[in-house]
Design a protein around this motif. Structure first.
Motif, PDB file in Angstrom:
ATOM      1  N   LEU A 127     -73.161  50.857  79.177  1.00  0.00           N
ATOM      2  CA  LEU A 127     -72.408  50.885  80.423  1.00  0.00           C
ATOM      3  C   LEU A 127     -71.868  49.502  80.752  1.00  0.00           C
ATOM      4  N   CYS A 128     -72.693  48.475  80.538  1.00  0.00           N
ATOM      5  CA  CYS A 128     -72.292  47.096  80.817  1.00  0.00           C
ATOM      6  C   CYS A 128     -71.198  46.629  79.864  1.00  0.00           C
ATOM      7  N   ARG A 129     -71.348  46.950  78.574  1.00  0.00           N
ATOM      8  CA  ARG A 129     -70.445  46.406  77.557  1.00  0.00           C
ATOM      9  C   ARG A 129     -69.131  47.176  77.435  1.00  0.00           C
ATOM     10  N   ARG A 130     -69.179  48.500  77.595  1.00  0.00           N
ATOM     11  CA  ARG A 130     -68.066  49.340  77.160  1.00  0.00           C
ATOM     12  C   ARG A 130     -67.245  49.981  78.271  1.00  0.00           C
ATOM     13  N   ALA A 131     -67.841  50.239  79.428  1.00  0.00           N
ATOM     14  CA  ALA A 131     -67.096  50.937  80.472  1.00  0.00           C
ATOM     15  C   ALA A 131     -65.993  50.041  81.033  1.00  0.00           C
ATOM     16  N   SER A 132     -64.864  50.655  81.377  1.00  0.00           N
ATOM     17  CA  SER A 132     -63.776  49.881  81.967  1.00  0.00           C
ATOM     18  C   SER A 132     -64.169  49.433  83.371  1.00  0.00           C
ATOM     19  N   ALA A 133     -63.484  48.412  83.871  1.00  0.00           N
ATOM     20  CA  ALA A 133     -63.822  47.875  85.191  1.00  0.00           C
ATOM     21  C   ALA A 133     -63.610  48.921  86.283  1.00  0.00           C
ATOM     22  N   LYS A 174     -76.843  46.547  85.690  1.00  0.00           N
ATOM     23  CA  LYS A 174     -76.142  46.396  84.413  1.00  0.00           C
ATOM     24  C   LYS A 174     -74.661  46.735  84.564  1.00  0.00           C
ATOM     25  N   ALA A 175     -74.360  47.723  85.406  1.00  0.00           N
ATOM     26  CA  ALA A 175     -72.957  48.051  85.642  1.00  0.00           C
ATOM     27  C   ALA A 175     -72.237  46.900  86.328  1.00  0.00           C
ATOM     28  N   LEU A 176     -72.874  46.324  87.362  1.00  0.00           N
ATOM     29  CA  LEU A 176     -72.262  45.188  88.060  1.00  0.00           C
ATOM     30  C   LEU A 176     -72.066  44.012  87.119  1.00  0.00           C
ATOM     31  N   ALA A 177     -73.021  43.778  86.237  1.00  0.00           N
ATOM     32  CA  ALA A 177     -72.893  42.682  85.273  1.00  0.00           C
ATOM     33  C   ALA A 177     -71.697  42.877  84.363  1.00  0.00           C
ATOM     34  N   GLY A 178     -71.340  44.131  84.103  1.00  0.00           N
ATOM     35  CA  GLY A 178     -70.202  44.406  83.238  1.00  0.00           C
ATOM     36  C   GLY A 178     -68.857  44.115  83.870  1.00  0.00           C
ATOM     37  N   LEU A 179     -68.832  43.778  85.148  1.00  0.00           N
ATOM     38  CA  LEU A 179     -67.566  43.508  85.847  1.00  0.00           C
ATOM     39  C   LEU A 179     -67.166  42.040  85.795  1.00  0.00           C
TER      40      LEU A 179
END
Length: 487
Positions: A127-133, A174-179
């Motif tokens: 989720l962190c690495r691959r999902a779009s913003a 982890k989702a927030l970190a991906g942004l």
């Protein structure tokens, strides 16, 4: 295992997609307690590989449409794609394909499926690495109502650190970190998690889960030692992602709740008995917090002074920086608070400015910082003379080896200019006179103004110059922090 069914899910009239042999667990099977009690059979290897192969050959839109068409019961069966059906590498590939293809609603649906699974953290990594913003932001908007109020770090540790509540918050972290580097989405996400800077909101839950505490309980109560492990890699990523936000208040909230964890994760100095932290984690966390605060030093510290008046997070951060001998960075912050973020404004004028409400915000922020430094140093050592040395280095000294610091820190342009200004200015001697003066002041108690006088703006001839009202605001903020620490 239930006899396989062979549905054909038509995503569009022109693009039928077969989801092979996915057993329907039943639409009412979104009962996680029952699933945990009874378990789910793994999907046989041949079927699992066929599903993965189908996803490989589809476009992101097709994958999203396929998952949209699955019932909740069929989604639950996805959890069977585990060790019996896919290797670790294939599981990662499956998660990456889903995370990179699904919209926010479907990301939340799949997250709910894996929430009670050992693969939850692995799914969070994808989720962190691959999902779009945009999909990640939509996911957080759907996911946020699930986030519960944060227990304390000790309570999380006592519960094993792997409760349902902490798993929900960890996926959000982890989702927030991906942004990272997506300013608009980070702004909206932080506003969602902490809508008002004076209230905790959901952010402490997310930050607390991101430190990934876990308790290993001994097999026999009378033997062995309970160990608490901690690996806050998601927290480091979350802090770095927050640095691109535009709101000083939002960044101050991230700083406050993250900095309060520093003392609890200190190797050999932990507030959590038995804590085993990954080597160097304190240095890494202090570095991330430094990058965050240096992205807008005056703005963040000003928001901390306004909304977190006790200074507990700031004092914990300063204490760790002093413990690591990193007074150079703190010295730069001192100069930025004296002379504005870029450390180029007239310090006397800057200090004496007030806002439309007549509040001397710059003076109060400087005093707040002084109070946090003083509280941190006193907590670091009970003897007067030893902590007079770091106070002198932070407030009255020059930079030792200041050139090249910008290569060690991710400093904003303003912080780099502050560094250059401080490094170029003639340093004051850090000899016995200053340390003795500080020691005398400290022994006299926080009512003595000698410590504050070190950071007040000075005229060209060397004497401190300040408006009485500004000085009062500065001292009041300093004493508020000192009193909050019981000093």
């Amino acid at each position: 295992m239930t006899a396989p069914i062979q549905p054909v899910i038509s995503v569009a009239a022109s693009a039928p997609i077969a989801w092979v042999a996915l057993a329907a667990v039943g639409d009412t099977a979104f009962d996680f307690q029952r699933d945990q009690r009874e378990g789910l059979d793994g999907v046989p290897e041949a079927e699992a590989l066929t599903i993965l192969q189908q996803l490989r050959g589809q476009s992101p839109a097709q994958r999203n449409a396929l998952v949209s068409a699955l019932s909740e019961g069929q989604l639950c069966a996805l959890r069977g794609l585990g060790p019996q059906g896919l290797s670790f590498g294939e599981q990662c590939e499956l998660f990456d394909l889903l995370a990179s293809s699904l919209d926010g609603h479907n990301l939340a649906r799949v997250s709910a499926v894996y929430l009670h699974s050992a693969a939850a953290r692995l799914w969070g990594d994808s989720l962190c690495r691959r999902a779009s913003a945009d999909a990640t932001l939509a996911f957080l908007k759907t996911w946020a109502p699930r986030i519960e109020a944060a227990p304390s770090s000790l309570e999380v540790a006592a519960m094993g650190g792997d409760t349902v509540s902490s798993a929900v918050s960890l996926l959000a972290a982890k989702a927030l970190a991906g942004l990272a580097n997506h300013t608009r989405q980070v702004d909206e996400a932080l506003q969602l998690l902490a809508p008002h800077p004076s209230e905790a909101g959901r952010l402490p839950s997310v930050i607390g889960a991101a430190q990934q505490m876990h308790v290993s309980v001994p097999a026999f109560p009378w033997g062995g030692v309970t160990a608490v492990t901690c690996d806050p890699e998601p927290l480091l990523r979350l802090i770095d992602a927050s640095a691109c936000a535009t709101s000083p208040c939002a960044k101050a909230s991230v700083f406050e709740w993250s900095a309060q964890l520093l003392g609890k994760m200190a190797v050999g100095r932990s507030a959590v008995p038995g804590l085993v932290a990954r080597q160097g984690i304190n240095a890494a966390l202090a570095q991330s917090l430094t990058r965050l605060v240096c992205s807008d030093t005056a703005g963040i510290l000003g928001a901390l002074e306004t909304h977190h008046g006790g200074g507990h997070g700031l004092a914990a951060y300063v204490r760790e920086m002093v413990h690591q001998g990193r007074t150079n960075e703190l010295r730069v912050m001192t100069e930025q608070l004296r002379c504005g973020h870029d450390a180029c404004e007239d310090p006397v004028r800057h200090f004496n400015q007030h806002d439309a409400q007549g509040r001397y915000r710059h003076a109060a922020t400087l005093g707040y910082y002084v109070g946090a430094v003083q509280a941190a140093c006193q907590a670091f050592s009970s003897e007067m003379a030893p902590w007079a040395h770091p106070l002198a280095a932070i407030f009255a000294g020059g930079l030792s080896g200041g050139q090249g610091m910008e290569g060690k820190l991710w400093l904003s342009g303003g912080a780099v200019r502050a560094l250059q200004r401080v490094a170029a200015s003639p340093p004051l001697a850090l000899g016995a006179p200053i340390v003795e003066r500080l020691t005398r002041a400290l022994k006299a108690g926080p009512q003595d103004d000698a410590v504050t006088a070190l950071v007040l703006p000075h005229a060209a001839e060397g004497g401190p110059v300040e408006k009485k009202e500004a000085a009062i605001a500065c001292v009041a903020a300093m004493r508020r922090v000192i009193n909050a620490h019981g000093l």
